[in-house]
Design a protein around this motif. Structure first.
Motif, PDB file in Angstrom:
ATOM      1  N   HIS A 227       2.005  -6.300  -7.257  1.00 61.55           N
ATOM      2  CA  HIS A 227       3.006  -5.247  -7.040  1.00 61.55           C
ATOM      3  C   HIS A 227       4.408  -5.769  -7.315  1.00 61.55           C
ATOM      4  O   HIS A 227       5.183  -5.119  -8.032  1.00 61.55           O
TER       5      HIS A 227
ATOM      6  N   GLY B 216      -9.058  -3.190  -5.243  1.00 61.25           N
ATOM      7  CA  GLY B 216      -9.643  -3.597  -3.969  1.00 61.25           C
ATOM      8  C   GLY B 216     -10.334  -4.948  -4.027  1.00 61.25           C
ATOM      9  O   GLY B 216     -10.601  -5.562  -2.996  1.00 61.25           O
TER      10      GLY B 216
ATOM     11  N   ALA C  11      -9.695   1.338  -5.012  1.00 67.16           N
ATOM     12  CA  ALA C  11     -10.463   0.323  -4.284  1.00 67.16           C
ATOM     13  C   ALA C  11     -11.509  -0.327  -5.181  1.00 67.16           C
ATOM     14  O   ALA C  11     -11.836  -1.510  -5.005  1.00 67.16           O
TER      15      ALA C  11
ATOM     16  N   ASP D  65      -7.619   6.734  -3.609  1.00 67.51           N
ATOM     17  CA  ASP D  65      -7.845   5.486  -2.875  1.00 67.51           C
ATOM     18  C   ASP D  65      -9.200   4.875  -3.226  1.00 67.51           C
ATOM     19  O   ASP D  65      -9.321   3.657  -3.379  1.00 67.51           O
TER      20      ASP D  65
ATOM     21  N   SER E 187      -7.219  -9.958  -3.262  1.00 66.63           N
ATOM     22  CA  SER E 187      -6.838 -10.218  -1.871  1.00 66.63           C
ATOM     23  C   SER E 187      -5.523  -9.496  -1.584  1.00 66.63           C
ATOM     24  O   SER E 187      -4.809  -9.072  -2.513  1.00 66.63           O
ATOM     25  N   ALA E 188      -5.189  -9.381  -0.320  1.00 65.27           N
ATOM     26  CA  ALA E 188      -3.919  -8.744   0.053  1.00 65.27           C
ATOM     27  C   ALA E 188      -2.744  -9.480  -0.590  1.00 65.27           C
ATOM     28  O   ALA E 188      -1.806  -8.848  -1.089  1.00 65.27           O
ATOM     29  N   GLY E 189      -2.796 -10.785  -0.609  1.00 62.72           N
ATOM     30  CA  GLY E 189      -1.733 -11.575  -1.228  1.00 62.72           C
ATOM     31  C   GLY E 189      -1.647 -11.345  -2.732  1.00 62.72           C
ATOM     32  O   GLY E 189      -0.551 -11.255  -3.298  1.00 62.72           O
ATOM     33  N   GLU E 190      -2.815 -11.251  -3.385  1.00 70.31           N
ATOM     34  CA  GLU E 190      -2.819 -10.982  -4.827  1.00 70.31           C
ATOM     35  C   GLU E 190      -2.255  -9.595  -5.129  1.00 70.31           C
ATOM     36  O   GLU E 190      -1.512  -9.414  -6.101  1.00 70.31           O
ATOM     37  N   ARG E 191      -2.607  -8.602  -4.289  1.00 70.74           N
ATOM     38  CA  ARG E 191      -2.057  -7.252  -4.485  1.00 70.74           C
ATOM     39  C   ARG E 191      -0.549  -7.258  -4.298  1.00 70.74           C
ATOM     40  O   ARG E 191       0.182  -6.613  -5.063  1.00 70.74           O
ATOM     41  N   ASP E 192      -0.077  -7.984  -3.285  1.00 63.34           N
ATOM     42  CA  ASP E 192       1.375  -8.081  -3.074  1.00 63.34           C
ATOM     43  C   ASP E 192       2.056  -8.707  -4.284  1.00 63.34           C
ATOM     44  O   ASP E 192       3.095  -8.217  -4.747  1.00 63.34           O
ATOM     45  N   THR E 193       1.477  -9.778  -4.809  1.00 57.45           N
ATOM     46  CA  THR E 193       2.055 -10.454  -5.977  1.00 57.45           C
ATOM     47  C   THR E 193       2.033  -9.540  -7.192  1.00 57.45           C
ATOM     48  O   THR E 193       3.037  -9.438  -7.917  1.00 57.45           O
TER      49      THR E 193
END
Length: 137
Positions: A127, A116, A112, A108, A119-125
């Motif tokens: 993935h 890390g 990170a 982790d 952004s959360a949205g960029e990580r979702d995209t």
């Protein structure tokens, strides 16, 4: 200018290589390599897995997984248990479980340092795109 497939592939490989190098470096104080921790992680998620299953999950050959498992049994990280028929299964020992948990904290922290920053949205995209790229056609 459009990013080429080779540029994308190289960027993925560079990130993977960075993660592998840094995880191996940070796992060393725990007495683990990345492939050992990965085996512990997959065995925790798949109790009773065979050596062949572990080899597939960790991108190893059956032969290299057999050698790795033997060393991990000798170190008291995993143990062999009887399965159905002549099938040999594996499970974590308490020591193996603790090192899997500690190694997860290392992983982790390494992730990170790179992912890390997204952004959360960029990580979702990211993935979603990686899952899409690896899906069978």
């Amino acid at each position: 200018m459009t990013t080429s497939l080779q540029q994308v592939g190289l960027a993925v490989k560079r990130l993977q290589w960075r993660h592998h190098r840094e995880m191996n470096r940070r796992l060393t104080p725990l007495g683990l390599s990345l492939v050992q921790w990965d085996t512990l992680r997959h065995l925790d998620a798949n109790p009773g897995a065979s050596l062949h299953q572990l080899a597939e999950l960790t991108f190893q050959t059956d032969q290299s997984m057999g050698e790795l498992a033997k060393r991990m049994v000798d170190r008291g990280l995993i143990e062999r248990v009887d399965g159905a028929g002549r099938k040999v299964q594996h499970q974590l020992t308490p020591t193996g479980y603790e090192l899997r948990r500690a190694g997860g904290e290392v992983a982790d922290s390494v992730l990170a340092d790179t992912l890390g920053h997204l952004s959360a949205g960029e990580r979702d995209t990211l993935h979603e795109l990686l899952v899409k790229a690896t899906a069978d056609s």
